[in-house]
Write an enzyme that holds these catalytic residues in place. Structure first.
Site, PDB file in Angstrom:
ATOM      1  NE  ARG A 191      -4.114   1.923   2.043  1.00  0.00           N
ATOM      2  CZ  ARG A 191      -4.103   3.186   2.467  1.00  0.00           C
ATOM      3  NH1 ARG A 191      -3.053   3.646   3.135  1.00  0.00           N
ATOM      4  NH2 ARG A 191      -5.135   3.984   2.233  1.00  0.00           N
ATOM      5  CD  GLU A 194      -0.964  -4.568  -6.825  1.00  0.00           C
ATOM      6  OE1 GLU A 194      -1.081  -3.494  -7.435  1.00  0.00           O
ATOM      7  OE2 GLU A 194      -0.211  -4.717  -5.833  1.00  0.00           O
ATOM      8  CB  THR A 236       4.993   0.185   2.829  1.00  0.00           C
ATOM      9  OG1 THR A 236       4.156  -0.250   1.740  1.00  0.00           O
ATOM     10  CG2 THR A 236       4.341  -0.187   4.149  1.00  0.00           C
ATOM     11  CE  LYS A 237       4.068   4.258  -4.249  1.00  0.00           C
ATOM     12  NZ  LYS A 237       4.006   2.953  -4.945  1.00  0.00           N
ATOM     13  N   GLY A 297       1.803   6.710 -19.773  1.00  0.00           N
ATOM     14  CA  GLY A 297       1.166   6.098 -20.930  1.00  0.00           C
ATOM     15  C   GLY A 297       0.883   4.624 -20.760  1.00  0.00           C
TER      16      GLY A 297
END
Length: 203
Positions: free
Chosen positions: A41, A108, A45-46, A74
């Site tokens: 998420r 995911e 946590t990125k 894109g």
């Protein structure tokens, strides 16, 4: 703190590079664009474990997928993510307190489980028993069942537990990368070996 973490990671890269080097032929064989899918998420946590692990694995010449670092403007979001999951060998699932609030995370995770990928769970600031998919009408009945089954399967998979208030980030990155590399090697060993082709005699 970050300088100390960078130094620790640099030392670990040297160590892991030696270990990985001995198995480089295995890892390099038929390498897909994405070997390790990092499910997380982003808001939680990125900028911590997900980003650190992505950087560490990249330095080891392993191909990780992290949405904002692996896609370009894109690209079609779901197409790229689903393709990465189908193509990966190992999934790292970073559970966090609000993980189950994200349908993207749950989608995911379900896909990783349904495609029988090896999964390394990391429980970051949350206990497995605290992870529940609520029936709040955001999900269809079918998806609700898929998501709940996937979360339960992940909760019953041996993983890593980490609390950011008192944990050692560099150790977590090392431990997670160890688990990823071990699973990559085991996945390669499990691949069916092609039978050797013998030239037929023309006599």
């Amino acid at each position: 703190m970050m300088q100390g973490l960078s130094t620790a990671i640099a030392k670990s890269v040297i160590h892991h590079g030696r270990v990985l080097g001995r198995n480089s032929q295995i890892i390099q064989t038929l390498r897909p664009p994405c070997e390790v899918f990092i499910n997380h998420r982003g808001a939680e946590t990125k900028r911590s474990i997900a980003g650190l692990l992505h950087n560490f694995l990249s330095l080891l010449d392993v191909h990780p997928f992290l949405d904002n670092r692996s896609m370009k403007p894109g690209d079609k979001l779901f197409d790229e993510i689903d393709a990465a999951i189908y193509g990966c060998k190992v999934g790292v699932v970073v559970f966090s307190p609000l993980y189950c609030e994200s349908r993207f995370c749950l989608h995911e995770l379900a896909l990783l489980m349904e495609t029988k990928k090896r999964v390394v769970p990391i429980f970051c600031d949350v206990k497995p028993s605290q992870l529940h998919v609520r029936d709040d009408l955001k999900h269809s009945a079918n998806n609700l069942q898929r998501y709940r089954l996937a979360v339960e399967e992940a909760k019953n998979t041996v993983g890593l537990t980490f609390y950011s208030s008192k944990g050692d980030w560099s150790k977590l990155v090392r431990d997670a990368s160890d688990a990823v590399i071990r699973n990559l090697l085991e996945a390669e060993e499990e691949k069916p070996q092609l039978e050797p082709k013998f030239a037929q005699s023309t006599e």
